[in-house]
Design an enzyme around this catalytic site. Sequence first.
Site, mmCIF file in Angstrom:
data_model
loop_
_atom_site.group_PDB
_atom_site.id
_atom_site.type_symbol
_atom_site.label_atom_id
_atom_site.label_comp_id
_atom_site.label_asym_id
_atom_site.label_seq_id
_atom_site.Cartn_x
_atom_site.Cartn_y
_atom_site.Cartn_z
ATOM 1 N N CYS A 14 10.266 65.097 59.810
ATOM 2 C CA CYS A 14 8.976 65.771 59.606
ATOM 3 C C CYS A 14 8.796 66.276 58.176
ATOM 4 O O CYS A 14 7.686 66.605 57.773
ATOM 5 C CB CYS A 14 8.840 66.933 60.579
ATOM 6 S SG CYS A 14 8.921 66.406 62.289
ATOM 7 N N HIS A 63 3.727 71.925 58.342
ATOM 8 C CA HIS A 63 4.045 70.955 59.388
ATOM 9 C C HIS A 63 3.550 71.498 60.727
ATOM 10 O O HIS A 63 3.643 72.692 60.989
ATOM 11 C CB HIS A 63 5.568 70.743 59.421
ATOM 12 C CG HIS A 63 6.013 69.863 60.544
ATOM 13 N ND1 HIS A 63 5.400 68.669 60.810
ATOM 14 C CD2 HIS A 63 6.995 69.993 61.475
ATOM 15 C CE1 HIS A 63 5.979 68.101 61.847
ATOM 16 N NE2 HIS A 63 6.947 68.884 62.276
ATOM 17 N N ASN A 76 2.422 66.818 67.237
ATOM 18 C CA ASN A 76 3.351 66.668 66.108
ATOM 19 C C ASN A 76 3.423 65.194 65.722
ATOM 20 O O ASN A 76 3.996 64.387 66.452
ATOM 21 C CB ASN A 76 4.728 67.192 66.527
ATOM 22 C CG ASN A 76 5.769 67.095 65.425
ATOM 23 O OD1 ASN A 76 5.533 66.473 64.388
ATOM 24 N ND2 ASN A 76 6.924 67.707 65.637
HETATM 25 N N1 ACO Z 1 6.002 71.546 80.864
HETATM 26 C C1 ACO Z 1 6.436 72.520 81.665
HETATM 27 N N2 ACO Z 1 7.635 73.118 81.507
HETATM 28 C C2 ACO Z 1 8.417 72.675 80.494
HETATM 29 C C3 ACO Z 1 8.005 71.662 79.628
HETATM 30 C C4 ACO Z 1 6.747 71.081 79.843
HETATM 31 N N3 ACO Z 1 6.263 70.092 79.063
HETATM 32 N N4 ACO Z 1 8.977 71.465 78.714
HETATM 33 C C5 ACO Z 1 9.955 72.318 78.990
HETATM 34 N N5 ACO Z 1 9.621 73.064 80.081
HETATM 35 C C6 ACO Z 1 10.408 74.096 80.735
HETATM 36 C C7 ACO Z 1 11.876 73.932 80.508
HETATM 37 O O1 ACO Z 1 12.421 73.011 81.420
HETATM 38 C C8 ACO Z 1 12.368 75.346 80.727
HETATM 39 O O2 ACO Z 1 12.481 75.552 82.129
HETATM 40 P P1 ACO Z 1 13.736 76.370 82.714
HETATM 41 O O3 ACO Z 1 13.598 77.755 82.122
HETATM 42 O O4 ACO Z 1 13.517 76.282 84.178
HETATM 43 O O5 ACO Z 1 14.957 75.658 82.214
HETATM 44 C C9 ACO Z 1 11.219 76.208 80.225
HETATM 45 O O6 ACO Z 1 10.074 75.358 80.176
HETATM 46 C C10 ACO Z 1 11.458 76.810 78.862
HETATM 47 O O7 ACO Z 1 11.991 75.791 78.003
HETATM 48 P P2 ACO Z 1 12.268 76.084 76.492
HETATM 49 O O8 ACO Z 1 12.862 74.870 75.852
HETATM 50 O O9 ACO Z 1 12.981 77.373 76.340
HETATM 51 O O10 ACO Z 1 10.777 76.293 75.967
HETATM 52 P P3 ACO Z 1 10.318 76.853 74.573
HETATM 53 O O11 ACO Z 1 9.451 78.006 74.797
HETATM 54 O O12 ACO Z 1 11.463 76.993 73.587
HETATM 55 O O13 ACO Z 1 9.395 75.672 74.032
HETATM 56 C C11 ACO Z 1 9.480 73.794 72.513
HETATM 57 C C12 ACO Z 1 9.941 74.383 73.851
HETATM 58 C C13 ACO Z 1 7.968 73.682 72.540
HETATM 59 C C14 ACO Z 1 10.108 72.425 72.327
HETATM 60 C C15 ACO Z 1 9.907 74.731 71.362
HETATM 61 O O14 ACO Z 1 11.263 75.075 71.495
HETATM 62 C C16 ACO Z 1 9.689 74.129 69.985
HETATM 63 O O15 ACO Z 1 8.580 73.893 69.567
HETATM 64 N N6 ACO Z 1 10.779 73.920 69.221
HETATM 65 C C17 ACO Z 1 10.696 73.416 67.868
HETATM 66 C C18 ACO Z 1 10.504 71.953 67.807
HETATM 67 C C19 ACO Z 1 10.349 71.555 66.341
HETATM 68 O O16 ACO Z 1 10.088 72.347 65.466
HETATM 69 N N7 ACO Z 1 10.491 70.331 66.021
HETATM 70 C C20 ACO Z 1 10.325 70.020 64.596
HETATM 71 C C21 ACO Z 1 10.959 68.920 64.228
HETATM 72 S S1 ACO Z 1 10.230 67.491 64.905
HETATM 73 C C22 ACO Z 1 10.743 66.259 63.819
HETATM 74 O O17 ACO Z 1 11.420 66.439 62.862
HETATM 75 C C23 ACO Z 1 10.322 64.840 64.186
#
Ligand code: ACO
Length: 325
Positions: A113, A252, A282
Amino acid sequence: MVRAYIVSTGMAVPDRVLTNHDLEKIVDTSDAWIRERTGMAERHVSDENTAASDLALPASRDALRAAGISPDDLDAILVATISGDYVFPATACVLQHKLGASHAMAFDLSAACTGYIYGLSVAQAYIESGRYKNILLVGVDMLTKVVDWTDRNTCVLFGDGAGATVIQPRERGGVLDTVLGSDGSAAELLYQPCGGTRVPISHEAIDRKKHFLYMNGREIYKYAVREMVQSCHEVLKRCGKTIEDVRLIIPHQANNRILEAVAQRLGVSMDRLFINIEKYANTSAATVPIALHEALQQGRLHEGDLALLVSFGGGLTWGASLVQF
Ligand code: ACO
């Protein structure tokens, strides 16, 4: 002093739009979860006949037209991507041929990214050294082709897109400075395990789903906020500027909550950030040039304004550029 100036921009996304409600029919998710946790509402998804160069081409043609130059004028084509047409050769070479840019050297660079910001620093060095005068810099990714569409943790997060820019020498404005960083110790927080030389393609690897993108979103989140904020502070300091001098931050677009945390730590209101995550999700290396294109189209930047481009991604990689228009 001659600086690298972004003279024009272009963008392209596939026609097909996949909304959060469409995703509800594919995996166990909800529009409310996706909106609340990410800020995303829809994303553009390419069909099976469209590869990265097919999106990079119209974006590039738009940028060339806006710059008033022809493909023949190009000295260099740089493509930032982690989802190119092939493992090799470079998508930049495919694009060079499609454009008919007969005098341009071409190569890809891989910084996930942060690819566009890394590419901008390469273009900056070529321009400042006097080596090249007309550079096409493209950020393109199609991560919808490498996500596991049964994994709700990742498949809802990405969209496809391309953003292109033409970069030329100017004596006023341009890229004032860029800072970059990396931490390969966390490489496996976001990666595609199979397809390289570590895990070559095999039936067994595919059966184990190793050809899909893997991401530990929670861990990346922590790094992203810290390093994006630090990069902004560092590049501003190097240029003798403060955040108050910046008209618009072009970040980003990985997660709206990351952007809220970045804004809070920088001490700016959210309207100082350009955000289009709702429409495109993204798009990896394409997010920053697409956002820049839309910001310019919407008149959010005027001559003399400072824009702060900042990104974070797999590698891990991060970086920020301070650019004057
Ligand atoms: N729908 C419903 N529930 C979901 C989904 C979904 N799509 N995805 C995950 N959940 C659930 C999980 O299973 C978890 O359930 P559990 O508690 O029963 O285990 C719960 O939601 C919470 O999951 P988390 O992973 O803790 O959710 P979080 O609030 O951290 O959000 C996310 C996840 C959106 C991926 C976030 O962590 C994020 O944005 N991280 C950064 C990603 C990033 O910056 N990437 C950049 C680089 S990309 C690149 O370089 C190509």
